[in-house]
Scaffold this motif. Sequence first.
Motif, PDB file in Angstrom:
ATOM      1  N   GLY A 197     -50.780  99.857 135.124  1.00 57.99           N
ATOM      2  CA  GLY A 197     -50.206 100.770 133.708  1.00 57.99           C
ATOM      3  C   GLY A 197     -51.780 100.946 132.360  1.00 57.99           C
ATOM      4  N   GLY A 218     -48.053 103.830 140.664  1.00 59.68           N
ATOM      5  CA  GLY A 218     -46.922 104.337 140.001  1.00 59.68           C
ATOM      6  C   GLY A 218     -45.657 104.662 140.766  1.00 59.68           C
ATOM      7  N   TYR A 238     -44.793  98.543 134.161  1.00 63.10           N
ATOM      8  CA  TYR A 238     -45.577  99.115 133.846  1.00 63.10           C
ATOM      9  C   TYR A 238     -45.727 100.937 133.208  1.00 63.10           C
ATOM     10  CZ  TYR A 238     -47.249 103.107 136.733  1.00 63.10           C
ATOM     11  OH  TYR A 238     -47.828 104.446 137.140  1.00 63.10           O
ATOM     12  N   ALA A 239     -44.389 101.217 132.872  1.00 61.49           N
ATOM     13  CA  ALA A 239     -44.087 101.686 131.788  1.00 61.49           C
ATOM     14  C   ALA A 239     -44.960 102.014 130.821  1.00 61.49           C
ATOM     15  CB  ALA A 239     -42.331 102.207 132.318  1.00 61.49           C
ATOM     16  N   LEU A 242     -48.316 103.065 130.812  1.00 63.33           N
ATOM     17  CA  LEU A 242     -48.199 103.586 131.032  1.00 63.33           C
ATOM     18  C   LEU A 242     -48.024 104.072 130.190  1.00 63.33           C
ATOM     19  CD1 LEU A 242     -49.549 105.502 133.120  1.00 63.33           C
ATOM     20  CD2 LEU A 242     -47.550 105.695 133.720  1.00 63.33           C
ATOM     21  N   GLY A 243     -46.968 104.832 129.660  1.00 66.41           N
ATOM     22  CA  GLY A 243     -46.983 105.424 128.453  1.00 66.41           C
ATOM     23  C   GLY A 243     -47.728 104.850 127.070  1.00 66.41           C
ATOM     24  N   ALA A 274     -47.132 111.897 131.002  1.00 67.15           N
ATOM     25  CA  ALA A 274     -47.195 110.310 131.407  1.00 67.15           C
ATOM     26  C   ALA A 274     -46.083 109.749 130.672  1.00 67.15           C
ATOM     27  CB  ALA A 274     -48.845 109.635 130.701  1.00 67.15           C
ATOM     28  N   SER A 278     -43.118 107.503 131.908  1.00 67.05           N
ATOM     29  CA  SER A 278     -42.983 106.069 131.979  1.00 67.05           C
ATOM     30  C   SER A 278     -41.608 106.093 131.106  1.00 67.05           C
ATOM     31  CB  SER A 278     -43.912 105.659 130.762  1.00 67.05           C
ATOM     32  OG  SER A 278     -44.001 106.695 129.558  1.00 67.05           O
ATOM     33  N   PHE A 282     -39.065 103.440 132.394  1.00 66.58           N
ATOM     34  CA  PHE A 282     -38.560 102.805 131.848  1.00 66.58           C
ATOM     35  C   PHE A 282     -36.838 102.762 131.861  1.00 66.58           C
ATOM     36  CE2 PHE A 282     -36.961 101.059 128.264  1.00 66.58           C
ATOM     37  CZ  PHE A 282     -37.809  99.354 127.875  1.00 66.58           C
TER      38      PHE A 282
END
Length: 599
Positions: A197, A218, A238-239, A242-243, A274, A278, A282
Amino acid sequence: MAQRKDETLEQRAVGLLERHWKLLVIIVWLGFAAWSVYSKWPDIRFFNLADTDDNMRMMQVRGLLAGQDWYDLRQYRMNVPAGLDMHWSRLVDLPLAGLILFLKPLLGGATAERAAVAIAPFLPFLVMLFALALTARRLISPRAYLLVFLALFFAGSTNGMFRPTRIDHHGWQLAFLAIAVAGIADPRKVRGGLTLGFATAASLAIGLELLIYLAIGGVAMTLFWVQERDEAERLRAYAVALGGGTAAAFLLFASNANWQAVCDALSPVWLANALVGSALLFGLAWISPSDWKHRLALGVGAGLIIAAFHAFMWPHCLQRLEGVSPEVEQLWLSHVREARPVWAHGWRVAPLIVALPITGIVGWGVLVWLRRNDPEALRRTLAASAPGLVAALLLMWQTRTGPAAQMLATIGAAALLWWVVPKVWNATRGIVRVLAVTAVVLICAGAAVPFLMEQLPPKPQTNRTIAIGKANRLCNSLWGLRAVGLQPKGMVFTFVDLGPRLINVTHHDAVTGPYHRNGEQIGDVMNAFRGNADQARRIMRKYGADYLLTCPNSSTTTIFMSETPKGFYGQLSRGQVPGWLQPVQLPAGSPYRMWRVID
């Protein structure tokens, strides 16, 4: 007794490789740096930034150090007074600016810049080496990372992005892509998700060239979760990364121009995508139904929502991200070498680019087969191999994917060597064994094709190709531009690709450089040299040109002479100079021709 001693020595060597891998990575890095400085010393000494992007990057850094606003990335030495809008990021400026600030009190301004352009490319190279080593250790064996470096030795396109004076953004993007793949390969779920991320966010802060590979990451996180519910930890991490990372990157590095809904850089377009993506991922990780079919349906639904959101909110970003007009595409972009497919570069060049990626694909296939009985390792291997496979396939579209394709192929090549060499070693003895292993290394590392190509007779040089090569070298040199720089400061109307170098090493201003956001200026310059003298006069007046500068026989002139031989440049080359141009006397042997605009 001797056998036991040999076994003990072998065990010690293996232990050293495993325990001190970080030290060995640094030793390899120092060796690369030392050789690169030695081999590129003339370029460092004479500040030979051969690529237009390297020259423009230096101008961006100088502007920042001179007090230009952090969020103002316009280049005010071009298209004066409005300047040229650049789609770049300050993130890549930071190491260069830091090196210059640190070295300037010790070396002086000019020498500090020379040292900075020599050192800066090695920083992302070190990051890339560590990331590739981690990936090899996680997917192949804790000792396989040295084979990755062996394969990297033959990755000419990749290594070229980290040579001294190569200070544009491509090296850092490759480094972050390598980190992203290492995150995909990480068996520790939370750490792997966070790594991917944040690496994605950092890469987006620099540019969108690697967007497709990052998107594959992703998708891989989602498919991990679909296959195994416990992967929700990885997906959630990751979410969040990334966000949060993309939002931070936007706030820290998005220029004033990139706060508009532009398609070619991190802007509200990609920030919104993004954040929506994300949030959805999530949510998927939070819900995590027990049935894999339900997880698959939710994953597909989330993908459709993201795609629909992008298409509905940003329909203007459904086409090529450069957004140039058809005219500029025809006049300029279609002539950019790296924007052409690999097969268009001819049989002498194409094999040098594709040899290692093809080897890498085979090696990734072998690694997948070796991990077929371990579902967890198999899914990480498949996901880590996907960006390299896509990069290799994209060579059929644009050669600019070559550095990424070669870099990612080194893992596959190392896996192939790891599997093949022991079999050859155990099957033969003596000198035959050594020769067999050497042959395997050459083939598996993608070196056989470049080696064979070097044995072929060189391409015959004609007087024309010799003249083009000489003009390209001299027109980029400090010596060639010195006499131009001695003229009183003014706006110089010249070829698109000469603009960045001109403003970097002289006090003159230029109209434009090869940057797609400035399609109007690029189109005007190309049309001025291709049309008649009256049209050229009108266009030069539009930009307040004080001088006209050409480099006879350089690569750009081949376009004008082949497509519009009777155009303005063709007339100048034949000595048909209009009365509103007055020759500027340059030294004998100068690669340039220069005129003052007097009317």
